[in-house]
Design an enzyme around this catalytic site. Structure first.
Site, PDB file in Angstrom:
ATOM      1  N   CYS A 292       2.994  -3.225   4.032  1.00 28.59           N
ATOM      2  CA  CYS A 292       2.188  -2.061   4.403  1.00 28.59           C
ATOM      3  C   CYS A 292       2.925  -1.386   5.568  1.00 28.59           C
ATOM      4  O   CYS A 292       4.092  -1.697   5.823  1.00 28.59           O
ATOM      5  CB  CYS A 292       0.740  -2.414   4.724  1.00 28.59           C
ATOM      6  SG  CYS A 292       0.459  -3.354   6.239  1.00 28.59           S
ATOM      7  N   GLY A 293       2.286  -0.455   6.250  1.00 28.17           N
ATOM      8  CA  GLY A 293       3.001   0.295   7.278  1.00 28.17           C
ATOM      9  C   GLY A 293       3.526  -0.588   8.396  1.00 28.17           C
ATOM     10  O   GLY A 293       4.709  -0.583   8.719  1.00 28.17           O
ATOM     11  N   THR A 294       2.634  -1.366   9.005  1.00 28.38           N
ATOM     12  CA  THR A 294       3.032  -2.275  10.080  1.00 28.38           C
ATOM     13  C   THR A 294       3.235  -3.701   9.590  1.00 28.38           C
ATOM     14  O   THR A 294       3.761  -4.535  10.323  1.00 28.38           O
ATOM     15  CB  THR A 294       1.941  -2.338  11.162  1.00 28.38           C
ATOM     16  OG1 THR A 294       0.747  -2.870  10.558  1.00 28.38           O
ATOM     17  CG2 THR A 294       1.662  -0.964  11.756  1.00 28.38           C
ATOM     18  N   GLY A 295       2.724  -3.994   8.422  1.00 29.54           N
ATOM     19  CA  GLY A 295       2.711  -5.363   7.914  1.00 29.54           C
ATOM     20  C   GLY A 295       1.492  -6.140   8.365  1.00 29.54           C
ATOM     21  O   GLY A 295       1.197  -7.209   7.829  1.00 29.54           O
TER      22      GLY A 295
ATOM     23  N   HIS B 242      10.496 -23.182   9.327  1.00 31.17           N
ATOM     24  CA  HIS B 242       9.475 -23.795  10.192  1.00 31.17           C
ATOM     25  C   HIS B 242       8.060 -23.653   9.641  1.00 31.17           C
ATOM     26  O   HIS B 242       7.219 -24.511   9.902  1.00 31.17           O
ATOM     27  CB  HIS B 242       9.515 -23.161  11.594  1.00 31.17           C
ATOM     28  CG  HIS B 242      10.722 -23.542  12.378  1.00 31.17           C
ATOM     29  ND1 HIS B 242      10.853 -23.264  13.721  1.00 31.17           N
ATOM     30  CD2 HIS B 242      11.867 -24.196  12.015  1.00 31.17           C
ATOM     31  CE1 HIS B 242      12.025 -23.723  14.156  1.00 31.17           C
ATOM     32  NE2 HIS B 242      12.660 -24.268  13.140  1.00 31.17           N
TER      33      HIS B 242
ATOM     34  N   ASP C 226       0.862  -1.179   0.000  1.00 29.91           N
ATOM     35  CA  ASP C 226       0.000   0.000   0.000  1.00 29.91           C
ATOM     36  C   ASP C 226       0.906   1.238   0.000  1.00 29.91           C
ATOM     37  O   ASP C 226       2.127   1.124  -0.176  1.00 29.91           O
ATOM     38  CB  ASP C 226      -1.002  -0.026   1.171  1.00 29.91           C
ATOM     39  CG  ASP C 226      -0.370   0.252   2.524  1.00 29.91           C
ATOM     40  OD1 ASP C 226       0.870   0.366   2.610  1.00 29.91           O
ATOM     41  OD2 ASP C 226      -1.134   0.352   3.516  1.00 29.91           O
TER      42      ASP C 226
ATOM     43  N   ARG D 185       8.375 -32.486  11.376  1.00 27.10           N
ATOM     44  CA  ARG D 185       7.352 -32.097  12.352  1.00 27.10           C
ATOM     45  C   ARG D 185       6.688 -30.774  11.968  1.00 27.10           C
ATOM     46  O   ARG D 185       5.530 -30.529  12.317  1.00 27.10           O
ATOM     47  CB  ARG D 185       7.957 -32.007  13.754  1.00 27.10           C
ATOM     48  CG  ARG D 185       8.933 -30.861  13.965  1.00 27.10           C
ATOM     49  CD  ARG D 185       9.588 -30.932  15.345  1.00 27.10           C
ATOM     50  NE  ARG D 185      10.408 -29.763  15.640  1.00 27.10           N
ATOM     51  CZ  ARG D 185      11.644 -29.558  15.190  1.00 27.10           C
ATOM     52  NH1 ARG D 185      12.192 -30.454  14.379  1.00 27.10           N
ATOM     53  NH2 ARG D 185      12.322 -28.479  15.510  1.00 27.10           N
ATOM     54  N   HIS D 186       7.413 -29.950  11.240  1.00 24.63           N
ATOM     55  CA  HIS D 186       6.835 -28.664  10.836  1.00 24.63           C
ATOM     56  C   HIS D 186       5.753 -28.855   9.769  1.00 24.63           C
ATOM     57  O   HIS D 186       4.776 -28.116   9.726  1.00 24.63           O
ATOM     58  CB  HIS D 186       7.932 -27.727  10.339  1.00 24.63           C
ATOM     59  CG  HIS D 186       8.958 -27.441  11.380  1.00 24.63           C
ATOM     60  ND1 HIS D 186       8.659 -26.771  12.544  1.00 24.63           N
ATOM     61  CD2 HIS D 186      10.277 -27.791  11.474  1.00 24.63           C
ATOM     62  CE1 HIS D 186       9.747 -26.685  13.297  1.00 24.63           C
ATOM     63  NE2 HIS D 186      10.733 -27.303  12.669  1.00 24.63           N
TER      64      HIS D 186
HETATM   65  C1  RB5 Z   1      -1.798   2.946   6.453  1.00 22.06           C
HETATM   66  O1  RB5 Z   1      -1.826   4.182   7.093  1.00 22.06           O
HETATM   67  C2  RB5 Z   1      -1.629   1.816   7.448  1.00 22.06           C
HETATM   68  O2  RB5 Z   1      -2.749   1.719   8.257  1.00 22.06           O
HETATM   69  C3  RB5 Z   1      -1.347   0.519   6.738  1.00 22.06           C
HETATM   70  O3  RB5 Z   1      -0.226   0.655   5.928  1.00 22.06           O
HETATM   71  C4  RB5 Z   1      -1.049  -0.676   7.627  1.00 22.06           C
HETATM   72  O4  RB5 Z   1      -0.070  -0.352   8.586  1.00 22.06           O
HETATM   73  C5  RB5 Z   1      -2.213  -1.352   8.224  1.00 22.06           C
HETATM   74  O5  RB5 Z   1      -2.103  -2.404   8.843  1.00 22.06           O
END
Ligand code: RB5
Length: 147
Positions: free
Chosen positions: A68-71, A101, A11, A135-136
């Protein structure tokens, strides 16, 4: 890992890291398909996650890389697909373990929380590691939700 065409999606918050990832893939000679987004203009990550997930499930792309920002948002969306094992990685050792794993077929990166230097190390570990099986595999077989 044995790769095909690498699928990559992001994104707006992952766009700058995606450009770095593309440079990395090109330098290493990996073919790739870019599912977008193509700028830092605000978008909704599911619009890019679902096409990537479908391409990986269909065998058109392997592996995938999603940012994305946090993934978390893009990773949550990808993992709604039964054939996807998308793993969020913020350190190189996690990237190695998610292959060994969890047989992850999509690497998820938190674009706002890893440096380019760290991302390069994560990519090196992910692409350099193979699934351990054993096992995995038994654990992965238990992931599926029966419908
Ligand atoms: C975008 O601002 C942010 O919310 C998106 O990239 C992501 O981190 C969401 O999980």
């Amino acid at each position: 890992m044995k790769t095909g065409t690498v699928g990559i999606a992001c994104d707006h918050a992952g766009y700058e890291l995606k450009e770095f990832v593309i440079t990395w893939l090109e330098a290493k000679g990996y073919p790739y398909k870019d599912f977008g987004t193509h700028s830092t203009a605000s978008v909704d990550y599911p619009d890019f996650a679902h096409p990537l997930a479908l391409a990986v499930e269909a065998g058109e792309c392997y592996p995938g890389i999603a940012i994305c920002g946090t993934g978390n948002g893009i990773g949550m969306t990808l993992n709604k697909h039964q054939g996807i094992r998308a793993g969020l990685c913020w350190a190189p050792e996690i990237a190695r373990l998610v292959r060994q794993h969890n047989d992850a077929n999509i690497l998820v990166l938190p674009g706002r929380f890893v440096s380019l230097d760290e991302a390069g190390k994560i990519l090196t570990e992910f692409f350099g590691a193979d699934f351990d099986g054993g096992r995995h595999q038994a654990r992965i077989d238990k992931m599926k939700v029966e419908e």
